[in-house]
Design an enzyme around this catalytic site. Structure first.
Site, PDB file in Angstrom:
ATOM      1  N   HIS A 158       0.818  -1.215   0.000  1.00  0.00           N
ATOM      2  CA  HIS A 158       0.000   0.000   0.000  1.00  0.00           C
ATOM      3  C   HIS A 158       0.848   1.260   0.000  1.00  0.00           C
ATOM      4  O   HIS A 158       0.506   2.247  -0.644  1.00  0.00           O
ATOM      5  CB  HIS A 158      -0.955  -0.001   1.198  1.00  0.00           C
ATOM      6  CG  HIS A 158      -2.185  -0.796   0.916  1.00  0.00           C
ATOM      7  ND1 HIS A 158      -2.821  -1.559   1.849  1.00  0.00           N
ATOM      8  CD2 HIS A 158      -2.889  -0.935  -0.236  1.00  0.00           C
ATOM      9  CE1 HIS A 158      -3.863  -2.138   1.297  1.00  0.00           C
ATOM     10  NE2 HIS A 158      -3.932  -1.784   0.029  1.00  0.00           N
ATOM     11  N   GLU A 162      -5.641 -18.653 -22.122  1.00  0.00           N
ATOM     12  CA  GLU A 162      -4.408 -18.698 -21.339  1.00  0.00           C
ATOM     13  C   GLU A 162      -3.888 -20.117 -21.158  1.00  0.00           C
ATOM     14  O   GLU A 162      -2.942 -20.351 -20.416  1.00  0.00           O
ATOM     15  CB  GLU A 162      -4.599 -18.004 -19.987  1.00  0.00           C
ATOM     16  CG  GLU A 162      -5.771 -18.497 -19.173  1.00  0.00           C
ATOM     17  CD  GLU A 162      -5.953 -17.704 -17.865  1.00  0.00           C
ATOM     18  OE1 GLU A 162      -5.074 -16.916 -17.502  1.00  0.00           O
ATOM     19  OE2 GLU A 162      -6.989 -17.913 -17.217  1.00  0.00           O
ATOM     20  N   ASP A 192      -0.328 -16.655 -17.845  1.00  0.00           N
ATOM     21  CA  ASP A 192      -0.526 -18.102 -17.779  1.00  0.00           C
ATOM     22  C   ASP A 192      -0.192 -18.791 -19.096  1.00  0.00           C
ATOM     23  O   ASP A 192       0.343 -19.902 -19.093  1.00  0.00           O
ATOM     24  CB  ASP A 192      -1.970 -18.423 -17.379  1.00  0.00           C
ATOM     25  CG  ASP A 192      -2.138 -18.363 -15.876  1.00  0.00           C
ATOM     26  OD1 ASP A 192      -1.277 -18.933 -15.180  1.00  0.00           O
ATOM     27  OD2 ASP A 192      -3.090 -17.728 -15.403  1.00  0.00           O
ATOM     28  N   CYS A 236      -4.633  -9.111 -21.762  1.00  0.00           N
ATOM     29  CA  CYS A 236      -4.601  -8.508 -20.429  1.00  0.00           C
ATOM     30  C   CYS A 236      -3.458  -9.015 -19.571  1.00  0.00           C
ATOM     31  O   CYS A 236      -3.382  -8.707 -18.394  1.00  0.00           O
ATOM     32  CB  CYS A 236      -5.936  -8.727 -19.721  1.00  0.00           C
ATOM     33  SG  CYS A 236      -6.305 -10.462 -19.451  1.00  0.00           S
TER      34      CYS A 236
HETATM   35  C1  PEP Z   1      -2.837 -13.963 -17.239  1.00  0.00           C
HETATM   36  O1  PEP Z   1      -2.741 -15.147 -16.927  1.00  0.00           O
HETATM   37  O2  PEP Z   1      -2.162 -13.426 -18.146  1.00  0.00           O
HETATM   38  C2  PEP Z   1      -3.784 -13.093 -16.539  1.00  0.00           C
HETATM   39  C3  PEP Z   1      -4.019 -11.859 -16.932  1.00  0.00           C
HETATM   40  O3  PEP Z   1      -4.390 -13.567 -15.430  1.00  0.00           O
HETATM   41  P1  PEP Z   1      -3.675 -13.768 -13.997  1.00  0.00           P
HETATM   42  O4  PEP Z   1      -2.352 -13.064 -14.034  1.00  0.00           O
HETATM   43  O5  PEP Z   1      -4.616 -13.208 -13.019  1.00  0.00           O
HETATM   44  O6  PEP Z   1      -3.541 -15.256 -13.913  1.00  0.00           O
HETATM   45 MG    MG Z   2      -4.248 -16.105 -15.746  1.00  0.00          MG
END
Ligand code: PEP
Ligand code: MG
Length: 591
Positions: free
Chosen positions: A200, A442, A466, A513
């Site tokens: 934080h 993923e 992932d 993402c």
């Molecule tokens: C990913 O796997 O790229 C993702 C965005 O999800 P997380 O990092 O939450 O597994």
């Molecule tokens: Mg993921």
């Protein structure tokens, strides 16, 4: 300044730490030691248990008042930017289970309130420190902070926040309230022994634009008030007693960065458009309500990934449908009709709920994770779907499924969604009946099935964190193999490209993402592959936009074709890096 000693370090010492908030700080150290005792010093057997229980109650009251005051002064300067952080600390202190646990400890072991607090909160912070997930590891520092505050309140120790001249605050650990209790005008930077990018104090330092670095050398125990320091919040360099030459070098770097930052934020309102006119959608990844503010400040066009498991883990239990509903609704309402993609629970792997039915698994990332867990626990899944559907009446919401590896999982989820919709209709509760359903791509299976999956979902979101782990068979949390973890590996890039092409063929919206979306060297090849939407940490958006605005799509496409001639991740990364360096001179500040 207090703690002043005569000792002076003579020669320049350069150390490497972890950069947690960008910028350059230079100035004298101010050593902040709010807590000096260890647990055994507090172990006093007491006769009068009731008296200790009373002391404990008044310590809680006192610390709640301190937090209220810190929150008020934070709100006076920064509106509600950090309010949620204080709210969560207050909620933690009011938790009846925790309060009972400490009271029972006082009664059972006939120990002083200070010892009981210290023992129970140390145990709790250790639990968080041992979690793989970085965010939760760093929540441990909030608990340590509350422990210090409560013990100080019991012992009548008042913490001195008197900074009278500009200084770099050096501490073992800094809490959100410490961060705001100092006079902002005098803080040049933060150097802490503990914490990380998502602690934080680091989040607040970034919000307040104060450079921060974490060291692993216990510098708070080694340095003295007045020692001259330079902190490099880009590289993590910590320079003790810099030479004149070094001071000059960093003075220039600081001035350069200031100019760069002014230019960057002047352009924040501008859309992410390439030099040849191609528009890229910029979305934010968030986990908590306070991050919506970060997303808005950084002009995210929506939330591309709202990770919900963190809320569950923070509650340390399964939150009810109503609790979830109000959590989602807050985020949705604050996004004012912009898209919010809520990912259903991705528990398992490195994200485990305390006190749940999870057993240690041999291969947790290949185990009972995400959609697999949810489909095996339909009551948990349906409660979450119901909460999301209820919240969908308040904005523009989509549902995202993590770790999909087969069509079956989507069909089963759709059946549950239908069931939930029927129950909502029956209960006459409003929701969006046309809510969109997407799949995280993923796993290698999902990427290989991308063509087929386009028939079953409304959008894709590529999770490169992932995907890299599963394509390369490298545990993303294992330091020993982290040197092999590269999304630039052509094997991973091929999966990403195949997914983008499959979506393109069907006109299916697709975003990316994973962390890769914000890697400056990766952005040109992602555009070159055909991607037109990126979702990332809100603080990376301005920099990513800057990169996009300096690229020509036609050149990105050519770059992507060129790198197909390279067969190793290193070669590809180097080629991408020299390409980006040719477009942007200030790349060092975008890291
Ligand atoms: C990913 O796997 O790229 C993702 C965005 O999800 P997380 O990092 O939450 O597994
Ligand atoms: Mg993921």
């Amino acid at each position: 300044m207090k703690n002043s000693k005569t000792r002076k370090i003579k020669q320049e010492i350069i150390l490497t730490g972890i950069p947690t908030s960008p910028g350059i700080a230079s100035g004298p150290a101010y050593i902040f030691r709010p807590f000096q005792l260890n647990i055994s010093e507090l172990e006093i057997k007491v006769e009068d248990i009731n008296h200790e229980l009373d002391l404990f109650n008044s310590a809680i009251e006192k610390v709640l008042r301190q937090l209220e005051n810190a929150q008020k002064s934070s709100e006076a300067y920064y509106q509600d930017q950090f309010s949620e952080i204080f709210e969560s600390q207050k909620a933690f202190l009011k938790d009846p289970i925790l309060i009972n646990e400490i009271k029972q400890e006082i009664q059972r072991s006939q120990s002083s309130a200070a010892f009981a607090i210290s023992k129970i909160l140390s145990k709790k912070s250790e639990y968080f420190i041992n979690l793989e997930n970085r965010y939760f590891r760093e929540r441990a520092y909030d608990i340590i902070d509350l422990k210090h505050k409560l013990v100080n309140a019991l012992l009548g120790i008042d913490v001195d926040y008197q900074l009278t001249t500009p200084a770099i605050v050096v501490a073992e650990v800094l809490s959100p309230s410490d961060t705001v209790n100092f006079n902002r005008n005098f803080i040049l930077g933060f150097l802490t022994d503990k914490g990380g990018r998502t602690s934080h104090a680091a989040i607040m330092a970034r919000g307040l634009r104060i450079p921060a670095v974490v060291n692993r050398y216990n510098l708070s125990q080694v340095l003295h008030d007045g020692d001259y320091l330079i902190l490099d919040g880009f590289t993590g360099a910590i320079i003790i007693n810099p030479t004149e030459e070094t001071r000059k070098k960093y003075k220039n770097k600081k001035a350069d960065f200031k100019k760069f930052e002014q230019r960057l934020y002047k352009e924040i309102e501008l859309p992410a458009v390439t030099l040849d006119g191609v528009r890229i959608q910029m979305l934010a990844n968030i986990e908590f309500v306070h991050e919506v503010n970060d997303a808005r400040i950084n002009k995210a066009e929506g939330i591309g990934l709202f990770r919900t498991e963190s809320f569950f883990i923070e509650q340390q239990n399964m939150p009810s449908e109503d609790q979830q509903f109000s959590f989602y609704k807050q985020v949705i309402e604050q996004m004012n009709g912009n898209e919010v993609t809520i990912r259903v629970l991705d528990l398992g792997g490195d994200k485990i709920l305390p006190n749940n039915e999870y057993q240690t698994e041999m291969n947790p990332f290949l185990g009972w994770r995400a959609i697999r867990f949810l489909l095996d626990r339909p009551s948990i899944f349906k409660a979450q779907l119901r909460a999301i559907l209820r919240a969908s009446a308040y904005g523009n919401v989509q549902i995202l499924l993590p770790m999909i590896s087969s069509v079956d999982e989507i069909l089963k989820t759709k059946a549950l969604i239908e069931e939930v919709k029927k129950s909502l209709l029956f209960d006459k509760i409003e929701f969006n009946p046309d809510i969109k359903l997407g799949a995280m791509i993923e796993t290698p299976a999902a990427a290989m099935l991308a063509d087929i999956l386009t028939e079953y979902v409304d959008f894709f979101s590529i999770g490169t964190n992932d995907l890299t782990q599963y394509v390369l068979a490298i545990d993303r949390t294992n330091e020993k193999v982290s040197k092999y973890f590269s999304t630039f590996n052509p094997a991973v890039l091929n999966f990403v490209e195949a997914t983008i092409k499959a979506a393109e063929k069907k006109g299916l919206p697709i975003t990316l993402c994973g962390e890769f979306a914000a890697v400056p060297e990766a952005i040109p090849i992602l555009l070159g592959m055909g991607l037109r939407s990126l979702s990332m940490n809100p603080f990376s958006i301005a920099g990513a936009k800057k990169i996009i605005r300096s690229l020509k799509l036609s050149e990105c496409e050519k770059l992507y074709q060129d790198i197909k001639n390279y067969h190793t991740a290193d070669e590809i990364e180097k080629a991408c890096s020299s390409f980006v360096k040719r477009q942007i001179s200030d790349l060092q500040y975008l890291k």
